[in-house]
Write a protein that holds these residues in place. Structure first.
Motif, PDB file in Angstrom:
ATOM      1  N   THR A 111       0.814  -1.228   0.000  1.00 13.39           N
ATOM      2  CA  THR A 111       0.000   0.000   0.000  1.00 13.39           C
ATOM      3  C   THR A 111       0.841   1.268   0.000  1.00 13.39           C
ATOM      4  OG1 THR A 111      -0.153  -0.027   2.414  1.00 13.39           O
ATOM      5  CG2 THR A 111      -1.891  -1.152   1.195  1.00 13.39           C
ATOM      6  N   GLY A 112       2.141   1.138  -0.062  1.00 16.14           N
ATOM      7  CA  GLY A 112       2.997   2.325  -0.023  1.00 16.14           C
ATOM      8  C   GLY A 112       3.229   2.981  -1.366  1.00 16.14           C
ATOM      9  N   ALA A 113       2.700   2.390  -2.429  1.00 15.55           N
ATOM     10  CA  ALA A 113       2.895   2.953  -3.770  1.00 15.55           C
ATOM     11  C   ALA A 113       1.578   3.523  -4.295  1.00 15.55           C
ATOM     12  CB  ALA A 113       3.407   1.870  -4.723  1.00 15.55           C
ATOM     13  N   TYR A 114       1.677   4.493  -5.210  1.00  8.96           N
ATOM     14  CA  TYR A 114       0.485   4.977  -5.886  1.00  8.96           C
ATOM     15  C   TYR A 114      -0.191   3.823  -6.633  1.00  8.96           C
ATOM     16  CZ  TYR A 114       2.303   9.810  -5.476  1.00  8.96           C
ATOM     17  OH  TYR A 114       2.771  11.013  -5.033  1.00  8.96           O
ATOM     18  N   SER A 115      -1.502   3.878  -6.687  1.00 10.63           N
ATOM     19  CA  SER A 115      -2.246   2.955  -7.544  1.00 10.63           C
ATOM     20  C   SER A 115      -2.646   3.703  -8.813  1.00 10.63           C
ATOM     21  CB  SER A 115      -3.501   2.466  -6.814  1.00 10.63           C
ATOM     22  OG  SER A 115      -4.520   3.466  -6.843  1.00 10.63           O
ATOM     23  N   PRO A 116      -3.233   3.022  -9.807  1.00  7.25           N
ATOM     24  CA  PRO A 116      -3.849   3.769 -10.908  1.00  7.25           C
ATOM     25  C   PRO A 116      -4.863   4.773 -10.365  1.00  7.25           C
ATOM     26  CG  PRO A 116      -3.748   1.437 -11.422  1.00  7.25           C
ATOM     27  CD  PRO A 116      -3.320   1.572  -9.995  1.00  7.25           C
ATOM     28  N   SER A 117      -5.095   5.848 -11.084  1.00  2.00           N
ATOM     29  CA  SER A 117      -5.909   6.942 -10.559  1.00  2.00           C
ATOM     30  C   SER A 117      -7.321   6.506 -10.184  1.00  2.00           C
ATOM     31  CB  SER A 117      -5.958   8.096 -11.563  1.00  2.00           C
ATOM     32  OG  SER A 117      -4.674   8.669 -11.698  1.00  2.00           O
ATOM     33  N   LYS A 118      -7.926   5.629 -10.974  1.00  2.00           N
ATOM     34  CA  LYS A 118      -9.280   5.160 -10.665  1.00  2.00           C
ATOM     35  C   LYS A 118      -9.302   4.132  -9.548  1.00  2.00           C
ATOM     36  CE  LYS A 118     -12.038   4.214 -14.171  1.00  2.00           C
ATOM     37  NZ  LYS A 118     -12.503   3.767 -15.524  1.00  2.00           N
ATOM     38  N   GLY A 119      -8.131   3.628  -9.169  1.00  2.00           N
ATOM     39  CA  GLY A 119      -8.042   2.608  -8.136  1.00  2.00           C
ATOM     40  C   GLY A 119      -7.499   1.311  -8.695  1.00  2.00           C
ATOM     41  N   LEU A 120      -7.055   0.435  -7.813  1.00  2.00           N
ATOM     42  CA  LEU A 120      -6.519  -0.856  -8.224  1.00  2.00           C
ATOM     43  C   LEU A 120      -7.560  -1.640  -9.031  1.00  2.00           C
ATOM     44  CD1 LEU A 120      -4.845  -1.855  -4.845  1.00  2.00           C
ATOM     45  CD2 LEU A 120      -3.619  -1.361  -6.979  1.00  2.00           C
ATOM     46  N   ALA A 121      -7.122  -2.260 -10.110  1.00  2.00           N
ATOM     47  CA  ALA A 121      -8.037  -3.045 -10.946  1.00  2.00           C
ATOM     48  C   ALA A 121      -8.698  -4.153 -10.137  1.00  2.00           C
ATOM     49  CB  ALA A 121      -7.275  -3.634 -12.135  1.00  2.00           C
ATOM     50  N   TYR A 122      -7.955  -4.793  -9.261  1.00  2.00           N
ATOM     51  CA  TYR A 122      -8.498  -5.869  -8.419  1.00  2.00           C
ATOM     52  C   TYR A 122      -9.659  -5.364  -7.573  1.00  2.00           C
ATOM     53  CZ  TYR A 122      -8.759  -8.964  -4.349  1.00  2.00           C
ATOM     54  OH  TYR A 122      -9.206  -9.784  -3.337  1.00  2.00           O
ATOM     55  N   VAL A 123      -9.490  -4.193  -6.995  1.00  2.00           N
ATOM     56  CA  VAL A 123     -10.537  -3.645  -6.127  1.00  2.00           C
ATOM     57  C   VAL A 123     -11.770  -3.307  -6.941  1.00  2.00           C
ATOM     58  CG1 VAL A 123     -11.145  -1.777  -4.535  1.00  2.00           C
ATOM     59  CG2 VAL A 123      -8.843  -2.788  -4.462  1.00  2.00           C
ATOM     60  N   ARG A 124     -11.581  -2.664  -8.095  1.00  2.00           N
ATOM     61  CA  ARG A 124     -12.732  -2.301  -8.930  1.00  2.00           C
ATOM     62  C   ARG A 124     -13.455  -3.545  -9.448  1.00  2.00           C
ATOM     63  NH1 ARG A 124     -11.190   0.101 -13.321  1.00  2.00           N
ATOM     64  NH2 ARG A 124      -8.944   0.054 -13.033  1.00  2.00           N
ATOM     65  N   GLN A 125     -12.710  -4.604  -9.741  1.00  2.00           N
ATOM     66  CA  GLN A 125     -13.337  -5.853 -10.171  1.00  2.00           C
ATOM     67  C   GLN A 125     -14.146  -6.475  -9.033  1.00  2.00           C
ATOM     68  OE1 GLN A 125      -9.864  -7.959 -11.473  1.00  2.00           O
ATOM     69  NE2 GLN A 125      -9.724  -6.817 -13.408  1.00  2.00           N
TER      70      GLN A 125
END
Length: 483
Positions: A111-125
C-alpha cells in the motif's frame, strides 16, 4: 491588501457551513480539554460530568465500536506481508485474501505505492462483482472510481455539473450538510425538496415536482437530484414505489440522480434496502438505459465503521464517455485515493460467507453491531417521545435519530434578541449541562418554524441508557424553566 486578508477570501468558502464539525463540536473539544486540565492540576471538575459523549458524528470506532476482525486481519497482513508467514495468527481465508490483495498491488511496497488513478483493478473488479450480485445487473469495473471516502466522490461529481451560479442541485431537507456545503463551495444553488416528517421522513414526489418548478421559475437550471437511502439524518429507508417515482421524475426532467447509499448495510427493520441501480434495471428500456445515475458507497458506515481509513467509491450508470473522461481527469490530479482505503473497500464488498473459516466470528460481530443499533434506536426513541414537547419518528436504518423539539416562545425570543440561533443555543445548553454533544437540526435543514437535533446511536449500550436519562432530565427542566 494581502492575499489572505478576510476581504480576499472566496465568499463561497466564507458562506458555507458544515454543522457536523461546527461550533458545537468545537465547544465539546474545549469542554473535554477543561475537564482534563482540571484533573491534571488537581482542581475540581468544572462540569457535572466526566467526559463529553460525542453523539454529534457518525464515527463508530471513536465511541468504542470494535473493528471487524476479518478486516483488521487482512489489512495487517497487507500492510506487513511478513505476517502471512505466520498463518497460525489468522483465519485461513483472511490469509488467502491478504496474499491475493498483496499480489494485486503489483509492488513490494504493497500500500505504499500509488495505484492507478481510478483505483486498483483488483478492487474495482471486486466491487463490480459485488454490485452485480446485489442488483442482478452487469457492472463494468471501468465504470467504478475509488476515492478517499464518499465525500470526495460527491464533490467530484458536483464539480462536473456546476459551472454557472444558476446551476442547482436538489437535495433533501433535512440533508447531510456535506451536500449544501459542496454546492456553496462550487458556486451553485442549493435547491431543497422536503422530507415528510408526518410520513416517517419519506420524500413526497408531489413536493419534489413543486419545488422543481419553483426553482425553474427562478431561472435556476437543475442539474441533479440527491437521494440519501437509508437516510441521514432521519433514518428512513425508501420503499420501491418511492424509488420508482423518483427515477421517473429524474428521467423525465433529464437530470442526474445521485444515490447516496453509504448506509445500505445499516438496516434493522422489515423494510429491505433496494439500490436505485437495481430498481432502475427493472423499468422500461427508455428509462433503464437513459437515466444518468451515480451511486455512492463507503467503508465508513455500515457495520464496519472504518471512517479513518477513508475509502469510498462511485459507480456510473448511463454516464456518457466524455463525462467519464472528465471524472478521470479530476481524479488523476489527486494521483490516486488512499490505497489502504481501497483495500478495505474490496473487503467490505467481499465479506465472509457461510462455510468460510472467518464466517462464525464475522456473523457474531456483525449481528452484535446491528442488533445494538436497533436496541439503542428504540430505547432513545421511546425516551424522546416521553419528553414534554419532544417527538421522534422511529428509524428504520442508518445510525441516527432526528427528534423534533418544541422550543418555548420565551426562549426563542431571548435568542433572537441576542442574535442567536435558538436551535444551536438549545444544543449548546444541552452539551454544557449533560456532556452530550449532538448536532442542531438547523445544520441539516428543517421546515420553517420547527426545531430538531440529530443524535448518533453510537455510544455503547452500557452508556446509552445514561445518555437518554440525561437528555430527558435536561429537556424537561428546560421546558419547565421557560413555562
Amino acid at each position: 491588501m494581502r492575499s489572505f486578508a478576510s476581504e480576499n477570501i472566496s465568499p463561497d468558502v466564507v458562506a458555507f457551513q458544515f454543522a457536523v464539525r461546527g461550533k458545537i463540536a468545537i465547544i465539546s473539544e474545549e469542554i473535554d480539554s477543561a475537564i482534563k486540565k482540571a484533573k491534571a492540576e488537581g482542581k475540581p471538575n468544572p462540569y457535572p460530568f466526566e467526559k463529553v459523549v460525542k453523539c454529534n458524528s457518525g464515527n463508530p470506532q471513536l465511541l468504542n465500536q470494535k473493528p471487524l476482525t476479518f478486516i483488521r486481519e487482512i489489512t495487517s497482513m497487507v500492510e506487513y506481508p511478513a505476517l502471512t508467514e505466520h498463518p497460525e495468527l489468522f483465519h485461513a481465508d483472511a490469509v488467502a485474501r491478504a496474499k491475493e490483495i498483496i499480489k494485486a498491488t503489483g509492488c513490494d511496497g504493497t500500500t505504499g505505492a500509488y495505484s492507478p488513478s481510478k483505483g486498483l483493478a483488483y478492487v474495482r473488479q471486486t466491487i463490480a462483482h459485488f454490485l452485480e450480485e446485489r442488483d442482478n445487473v452487469p457492472m463494468s469495473p471501468e465504470d467504478i472510481y475509488l476515492t478517499d471516502g464518499a465525500s470526495i466522490a460527491i464533490k467530484i461529481v458536483m464539480q462536473l455539473m456546476i459551472s454557472h451560479p444558476l446551476h442547482g442541485i436538489m437535495i433533501p431537507n433535512p440533508q447531510y450538510p456535506l451536500y449544501g456545503a459542496c454546492i456553496q463551495q462550487l458556486g451553485g444553488k442549493t435547491c431543497h425538496y422536503n422530507l415528510n416528517e408526518d410520513n416517517y421522513w419519506l420524500p413526497d414526489i408531489n413536493d419534489i415536482k413543486e419545488q422543481y418548478e419553483k426553482y425553474q421559475n427562478q431561472g435556476i437550471k437543475i442539474k441533479a437530484l440527491v437521494v440519501i437511502n437509508p437516510g441521514n439524518p432521519c433514518g428512513e429507508v425508501l420503499p420501491i414505489d418511492t424509488i420508482k417515482e423518483i427515477i421517473k421524475f429524474c428521467n423525465e426532467k433529464k437530470i442526474c440522480l445521485m444515490a447516496d447509499e453509504v448506509y445500505q448495510e445499516n438496516i434493522w427493520t422489515d423494510i429491505p434496502f433496494n439500490s436505485f441501480r437495481k430498481v432502475l434495471a427493472t423499468m422500461e428500456p427508455e428509462i433503464a438505459h437513459g437515466l444518468e445515475l451515480i451511486s455512492f458507497h463507503s467503508i465508513s458506515k455500515g457495520f464496519y465503521g472504518e471512517c479513518g481509513k477513508r475509502g469510498g467509491m462511485f459507480a456510473c450508470t448511463n454516464i456518457p464517455e466524455f463525462a467519464r473522461l472528465m471524472m478521470y481527469k479530476i481524479i488523476s490530479t489527486t494521483l490516486c485515493s488512499n490505497v489502504v482505503g481501497q483495500v478495505v473497500m474490496s473487503i467490505i464488498c467481499n465479506l465472509p460467507k457461510e462455510g468460510d473459516p472467518s464466517y462464525p466470528l464475522f456473523k457474531q460481530e456483525r449481528d452484535a453491531i446491528l442488533g445494538s443499533l436497533k436496541r439503542k434506536a428504540e430505547y432513545l426513541c421511546d425516551i424522546f417521545n416521553k419528553c414534554d414537547g419532544m417527538s421522534c419518528n422511529r428509524a428504520a436504518g442508518a445510525m441516527y435519530l432526528f427528534p423534533r423539539i418544541t422550543l418555548p416562545e420565551k426562549f426563542i425570543q431571548e435568542c433572537h434578541e441576542r442574535h442567536e440561533d435558538p436551535n444551536e443555543t438549545y444544543c449548546i445548553e444541552m452539551l454544557k449541562k449533560t456532556g452530550i454533544a449532538v448536532v442542531k437540526g438547523s445544520g441539516f435543514g428543517q421546515r420553517k418554524g420547527t426545531y430538531h437535533f440529530r443524535i448518533a446511536l453510537l455510544p455503547p449500550e452500557n452508556e446509552i441508557e445514561e445518555v437518554g436519562k440525561r437528555i430527558q432530565v435536561f429537556h424537561n427542566s428546560f421546558m419547565q424553566q421557560y413555562k
